[in-house]
Design an enzyme around this catalytic site. Sequence first.
Site, short mmCIF file in Angstrom:
data_model
loop_
_atom_site.label_atom_id
_atom_site.label_comp_id
_atom_site.label_asym_id
_atom_site.label_seq_id
_atom_site.Cartn_x
_atom_site.Cartn_y
_atom_site.Cartn_z
CG ASN A 10 -1.81 1.19 1.32
OD1 ASN A 10 -1.85 1.99 0.38
ND2 ASN A 10 -2.54 1.32 2.41
CD1 TRP A 11 4.01 1.19 -2.22
CD2 TRP A 11 3.94 1.75 -4.39
NE1 TRP A 11 4.88 0.36 -2.89
CE2 TRP A 11 4.85 0.68 -4.22
CE3 TRP A 11 3.73 2.26 -5.67
CZ2 TRP A 11 5.55 0.13 -5.29
CZ3 TRP A 11 4.42 1.71 -6.74
CH2 TRP A 11 5.32 0.66 -6.55
CE LYS A 12 -0.50 3.38 4.63
NZ LYS A 12 -0.51 3.53 6.07
CG HIS A 97 -6.04 1.94 5.01
ND1 HIS A 97 -5.68 2.87 5.95
CD2 HIS A 97 -4.99 1.10 4.89
CE1 HIS A 97 -4.45 2.60 6.39
NE2 HIS A 97 -4.01 1.52 5.75
CD GLU A 169 -3.33 -1.70 8.07
OE1 GLU A 169 -2.36 -2.16 7.46
OE2 GLU A 169 -4.05 -0.80 7.60
CB SER A 218 4.77 -1.83 12.26
OG SER A 218 4.28 -0.55 12.60
P1 13P Z 1 2.88 0.37 7.76
O1 13P Z 1 3.33 -0.95 7.19
O2 13P Z 1 3.70 1.52 7.36
O3 13P Z 1 2.64 0.25 9.22
O4 13P Z 1 1.43 0.67 7.11
C1 13P Z 1 0.45 -0.27 7.27
C2 13P Z 1 -0.69 0.14 6.44
O5 13P Z 1 -1.39 1.10 6.75
C3 13P Z 1 -0.94 -0.66 5.25
O6 13P Z 1 -2.20 -0.43 4.76
#
Ligand code: 13P
Length: 261
Positions: A10-12, A97, A169, A218
């Site tokens: 997930n590159w956001k 999300h 998550e 994480s």
């Molecule tokens: P991180 O792996 O940076 O904690 O992000 C998790 C996330 O939000 C994936 O959707």
Amino acid sequence: MEHVPVFVANWKMALSHKAAMETLKAIKKLAKDMPDSVEAVVCPSFPSLAEAASFVGKISGLQVGAQNVHWEESGAWTGEVAVSQIAPFASHCIIGHSERRRLTGETDQQVAEKAALLIRHGLVPIVCVGESWEERQAGETVKRVSEQVEVLLTKLTRVALAKLIVTYEPIWAISANNPVAPPDPDEVAQNMLLIRKLAAGQFGNEAAERLRIIYGGSVDADNVKQYVGEPGVDGALVGSASLKPVQFVSMIKTIGEVGST
Ligand code: 13P
């Protein structure tokens, strides 16, 4: 049931289009000897979907996903993106999300509608569920996760379970939320078992076994074995570590060698 482990990047909103394509190129280079026994899905922002899809083309084991979709097929929704607009480029789509639930007020009901819509269009929904730190401290993890999963299941059929990925998550475990400590892998596995039990309660054990449940929060190359090595954990949704091609591919290779449970 043995599942093919799946790793979702997930590159956001972290990368420009140019940087997204460079990251994808680096992953492709490293992915030459990626194990076939693992699936990887890269989710860039909307403007990069088309080029990412054409670049990924036939790389074995690598697919492209979107980070969101609207719950309606079409309509007067300025700034939103419809399933028919992502379908030519994406095989998967992240929905629900916590950043969207929290910042844009997305509800459990809307997330459930999105999941059903994606399945109707042949895309794999990657549905995120999880509790906040406050909910966890109040002993409400089971309640909150159950609510999200139960609403989701009302919009699905038994057959749909095999076409779905649920991500547990915990919101507080996301690196951007500065977790106080990484979650205990046993606790994570318990919450994932809860999700499978809820699915079994609705559709029976056999259908629930087909559901893929992954972990997010994480995850990196150092701890991936701890989380994805737990029984019933079928992969990971990875944020910041997925922006580093060497880390992302190394996690996939680690799990490819170990196999999933
Ligand atoms: P991180 O792996 O940076 O904690 O992000 C998790 C996330 O939000 C994936 O959707």
